[in-house]
Design a protein around this motif. Structure first.
Motif, short mmCIF file in Angstrom:
data_model
loop_
_atom_site.label_atom_id
_atom_site.label_comp_id
_atom_site.label_asym_id
_atom_site.label_seq_id
_atom_site.Cartn_x
_atom_site.Cartn_y
_atom_site.Cartn_z
N CYS A 1 91.95 57.58 4.86
CA CYS A 1 90.86 57.77 5.82
C CYS A 1 90.42 59.24 5.87
N ILE A 2 91.36 60.17 5.68
CA ILE A 2 91.01 61.60 5.64
C ILE A 2 90.17 61.86 4.39
N ARG A 3 90.59 61.29 3.26
CA ARG A 3 89.84 61.45 2.00
C ARG A 3 88.42 60.90 2.16
N GLN A 4 88.30 59.74 2.80
CA GLN A 4 86.98 59.13 2.98
C GLN A 4 86.10 59.99 3.89
N GLN A 5 86.68 60.57 4.94
CA GLN A 5 85.90 61.42 5.83
C GLN A 5 85.44 62.69 5.13
N VAL B 1 98.85 67.10 10.60
CA VAL B 1 97.51 66.90 11.14
C VAL B 1 96.52 67.58 10.21
N TYR B 2 95.24 67.24 10.39
CA TYR B 2 94.19 67.75 9.52
C TYR B 2 93.11 68.39 10.37
N GLY B 3 92.75 69.62 10.01
CA GLY B 3 91.72 70.35 10.73
C GLY B 3 90.42 70.36 9.96
N PHE B 4 89.38 69.76 10.54
CA PHE B 4 88.04 69.76 9.96
C PHE B 4 87.30 70.94 10.57
N ASP B 5 87.18 72.02 9.82
CA ASP B 5 86.70 73.31 10.32
C ASP B 5 85.18 73.45 10.16
N GLU B 6 84.49 73.61 11.27
CA GLU B 6 83.04 73.84 11.25
C GLU B 6 82.76 75.32 10.98
N GLY B 7 83.29 75.82 9.92
CA GLY B 7 83.17 77.22 9.58
C GLY B 7 81.80 77.65 9.10
N LEU B 8 80.90 76.69 8.90
CA LEU B 8 79.57 77.03 8.40
C LEU B 8 78.61 77.42 9.51
N ALA C 1 78.31 79.70 13.31
CA ALA C 1 78.97 80.70 14.15
C ALA C 1 79.62 79.99 15.33
N ASP C 2 80.82 80.38 15.65
CA ASP C 2 81.58 79.83 16.76
C ASP C 2 81.78 78.32 16.66
N GLY C 3 81.87 77.82 15.43
CA GLY C 3 82.11 76.39 15.24
C GLY C 3 83.54 76.04 15.62
N GLN C 4 83.75 74.81 15.99
CA GLN C 4 85.08 74.34 16.36
C GLN C 4 85.77 73.70 15.18
N MET C 5 87.04 73.39 15.38
CA MET C 5 87.81 72.66 14.38
C MET C 5 88.31 71.39 15.05
N GLU C 6 87.97 70.26 14.45
CA GLU C 6 88.41 68.97 14.96
C GLU C 6 89.76 68.66 14.33
N ILE C 7 90.76 68.37 15.16
CA ILE C 7 92.10 68.09 14.69
C ILE C 7 92.32 66.58 14.71
N LYS C 8 92.71 66.03 13.54
CA LYS C 8 92.93 64.59 13.42
C LYS C 8 94.33 64.32 12.92
N ASP C 9 94.90 63.20 13.35
CA ASP C 9 96.21 62.82 12.84
C ASP C 9 96.04 62.03 11.54
N GLU C 10 97.15 61.51 11.02
CA GLU C 10 97.13 60.83 9.72
C GLU C 10 96.35 59.51 9.73
N LYS D 1 92.72 59.64 13.95
CA LYS D 1 92.47 59.70 15.38
C LYS D 1 92.28 61.17 15.77
N ILE D 2 91.22 61.46 16.52
CA ILE D 2 90.96 62.84 16.95
C ILE D 2 91.94 63.19 18.06
N LEU D 3 92.71 64.26 17.83
CA LEU D 3 93.65 64.73 18.83
C LEU D 3 92.99 65.72 19.78
N CYS D 4 92.13 66.59 19.23
CA CYS D 4 91.48 67.61 20.04
C CYS D 4 90.46 68.36 19.19
N ARG D 5 89.76 69.28 19.83
CA ARG D 5 88.87 70.23 19.15
C ARG D 5 89.28 71.61 19.64
#
Length: 119
Positions: free
Chosen positions: A34-38, A63-70, A72-81, A84-88
């Motif tokens: 599911c991480i690969r697909q996302q 956990v996996y962090g999807f970093d909105e680094g592109l 300014a001041d983007g967040q990182m969405e943290i997902k489990d295996e 499931k979104i754990l937090c931002r």
């Protein structure tokens, strides 16, 4: 002689086509499907702000962090295996934005590896 030369040329062309058709994945191996697909979804979305996906050890689990680094001041969405979104965490909002499941993510998470970086 012409038949043999033609056959060799055809085989060479087929070999080159096969080699050039194989596109190496820029996504690291050994991650949940599911991480690969996302990641593939983000890769194909020209409007995505996700610049990288990293794997962390956080609260004794991967956990996996999807970093909105592109942006300014983007967040990182943290997902489990199971995706499931754990937090931002991170972004514009002060230190409280760094909290995830009761812990400061940036102080307690351990970066294991980079999974994917947008090129």
């Amino acid at each position: 002689y012409m038949k043999r030369e033609f056959l060799l040329s055809a085989l060479l062309a087929l070999f080159l086509f096969a080699c050039l058709s194989c596109k190496k994945s820029d996504i690291a191996s050994g991650i949940p499907s599911c991480i690969r697909q996302q990641i593939k979804t983000e890769l194909n979305n020209p409007n995505s702000a996700i610049g990288a996906v990293n794997e962390y050890l956080f609260q004794n689990r991967t956990v996996y962090g999807f970093d909105e680094g592109l942006i300014a001041d983007g967040q990182m969405e943290i997902k489990d295996e199971s995706c499931k979104i754990l937090c931002r965490v991170g972004g514009f909002g002060g230190p409280a934005i760094n909290m995830c499941n009761g812990d400061n993510f940036f102080q307690t998470a351990v970066l294991k590896r980079n999974i994917w970086t947008r090129k």
